[in-house]
Design an enzyme around this catalytic site. Structure first.
Site, PDB file in Angstrom:
ATOM      1  CD  GLU A  47      -2.921  -1.261   0.158  1.00 24.64           C
ATOM      2  OE1 GLU A  47      -2.901  -0.420  -0.754  1.00 24.64           O
ATOM      3  OE2 GLU A  47      -3.732  -2.204   0.189  1.00 24.64           O
ATOM      4  CG  HIS A  84      -4.516   0.094   5.561  1.00 29.07           C
ATOM      5  ND1 HIS A  84      -5.878   0.252   5.444  1.00 29.07           N
ATOM      6  CD2 HIS A  84      -4.247  -1.138   5.048  1.00 29.07           C
ATOM      7  CE1 HIS A  84      -6.400  -0.830   4.879  1.00 29.07           C
ATOM      8  NE2 HIS A  84      -5.428  -1.684   4.636  1.00 29.07           N
ATOM      9  CG  HIS A 119      -7.676  -5.112   7.332  1.00 32.98           C
ATOM     10  ND1 HIS A 119      -7.131  -6.279   6.853  1.00 32.98           N
ATOM     11  CD2 HIS A 119      -7.278  -4.134   6.471  1.00 32.98           C
ATOM     12  CE1 HIS A 119      -6.420  -6.008   5.738  1.00 32.98           C
ATOM     13  NE2 HIS A 119      -6.492  -4.714   5.503  1.00 32.98           N
ATOM     14  CD  GLU A 157     -13.901   9.191  22.581  1.00 30.65           C
ATOM     15  OE1 GLU A 157     -13.998   7.961  22.519  1.00 30.65           O
ATOM     16  OE2 GLU A 157     -12.912   9.778  23.026  1.00 30.65           O
ATOM     17  CG  HIS A 200      -9.456  -3.138   2.291  1.00 26.97           C
ATOM     18  ND1 HIS A 200      -8.732  -3.346   1.145  1.00 26.97           N
ATOM     19  CD2 HIS A 200      -8.542  -3.175   3.295  1.00 26.97           C
ATOM     20  CE1 HIS A 200      -7.446  -3.540   1.451  1.00 26.97           C
ATOM     21  NE2 HIS A 200      -7.310  -3.434   2.753  1.00 26.97           N
TER      22      HIS A 200
HETATM   23  P1  13P Z   1       0.835  -5.486   2.999  1.00 25.20           P
HETATM   24  O1  13P Z   1       1.132  -6.785   3.687  1.00 25.20           O
HETATM   25  O2  13P Z   1       1.459  -5.417   1.615  1.00 25.20           O
HETATM   26  O3  13P Z   1       1.165  -4.297   3.859  1.00 25.20           O
HETATM   27  O4  13P Z   1      -0.736  -5.455   2.707  1.00 25.20           O
HETATM   28  C1  13P Z   1      -1.659  -5.582   3.752  1.00 25.20           C
HETATM   29  C2  13P Z   1      -2.939  -4.868   3.496  1.00 25.20           C
HETATM   30  O5  13P Z   1      -3.627  -4.531   4.444  1.00 25.20           O
HETATM   31  C3  13P Z   1      -3.344  -4.591   2.106  1.00 25.20           C
HETATM   32  O6  13P Z   1      -4.405  -3.681   2.077  1.00 25.20           O
HETATM   33 ZN    ZN Z   2      -5.608  -3.664   3.933  1.00 27.10          ZN
END
Ligand code: 13P
Ligand code: ZN
Length: 278
Positions: free
Chosen positions: A122, A145, A147, A175, A216
């Site tokens: 990413e 980033h 999940h 909050e 995602h």
């Molecule tokens: P990477 O392992 O390449 O960082 O990818 C993980 C991910 O969350 C892809 O969106």
């Molecule tokens: Zn991801």
């Protein structure tokens, strides 16, 4: 006699410790299963040069997308395919310190990725988001980033209109409006790891520190690891409450727009225009 200046142990560097702690905590929260998630952290040359000879390039990696705006900048970044659960115990294979070259077309690996691994897939979204955030916040340093579970769940149940999604989050915890008055940016579903999603994410980052990738995960931006973690944590907590409620017809009362406006005034934040109806 010229003696080489002794460098300090990189594993003692505060930014390496922060990466090890953050990745472990994110994994424990269940937001970074397997290799899910990635972090990049902008470093100053003075910080890096205490630990490394910044002219000692281990590898040069070409970038598919030029980032002239980041020329000569340093980052510590998670590796592609690396499990967050393992970063704490194995930093030199799972993390890397990179420098963008003077043209913005390549990166130099200065430390880490010792098993031959590469920065996160990413990287386009990270680098382009850093460029966007640095234009609006000179103190910006982190792109994260992950999940986050409930925020992903919410992207199946809630409409994906930015204003109404943001307002629902603001209503879930008092909050929220204070922590992210700038609202949440939302992309359409897109293939991850591409320059295209990087560009769209960065476009949203001009106005938002949180950008949602439906079904995602989420991107957060901030000036410190704690602030960025806390930003995502707050949105995720609100999403958790939304998913616990499960069915919006069960909601008997909520925080009104007038109350949200009073909150914003009390905490001296400016809610993004067009969300509250006063
Ligand atoms: P990477 O392992 O390449 O960082 O990818 C993980 C991910 O969350 C892809 O969106
Ligand atoms: Zn991801």
């Amino acid at each position: 006699m010229i003696t080489a200046i002794q460098k300090e142990n990189i594993l003692e560097a505060p930014f390496v410790k922060e990466m090890r702690e953050a990745t472990f905590n994110l994994w424990k929260l269940g937001w970074d299963e397997r290799n899910g998630g990635n972090i990049s952290y902008l470093l100053q040359e003075e910080e890096v040069s205490r630990y490394l000879d910044v002219n000692q390039v281990k590898r040069t990696l070409p970038l598919q997308f030029p980032v002239a705006e980041l020329a000569n900048k340093y980052f510590i970044v998670t590796g592609s395919g690396k499990y967050f659960k393992n970063v704490k115990g194995d930093p030199k294979n799972t993390l890397g310190i990179v420098k963008v070259d003077e043209s913005g077309n390549n990166i130099y690996v200065l430390w880490g990725f010792e098993d031959g691994s590469n920065p996160t897939s990413e990287l386009p979204s990270h680098f382009m988001s850093h460029i966007a955030r640095l234009k609006v916040d000179a103190n910006h340093r982190i792109i994260m980033h992950n999940h986050a579970t409930n925020i992903i769940a919410m992207t199946f149940m809630h409409d994906l209109d930015e204003a109404s999604f943001t307002k629902t989050l603001w209503q879930m915890c008092t909050e929220c409006i204070v922590v992210f008055p700038d609202a949440i940016g939302i992309l359409p579903w897109m293939v991850p790891g591409t320059e295209a999603i990087g560009q769209k994410t960065a476009d949203k980052m001009k106005a938002h520190r949180l950008v949602l990738w439906p079904h995602h995960g989420i991107f957060g931006a901030g000036t410190t690891m704690d602030e960025t973690f806390g930003l995502i944590e707050t949105a995720e907590k609100a999403a958790q409450i939304y998913t616990i409620i499960g069915d919006s017809s069960k909601i008997k009362q909520t925080i009104s727009d007038k109350e949200l406006d009073a909150l914003a005034k009390a905490f001296h934040v400016e809610p993004k225009a067009g969300i509250l109806t006063i």
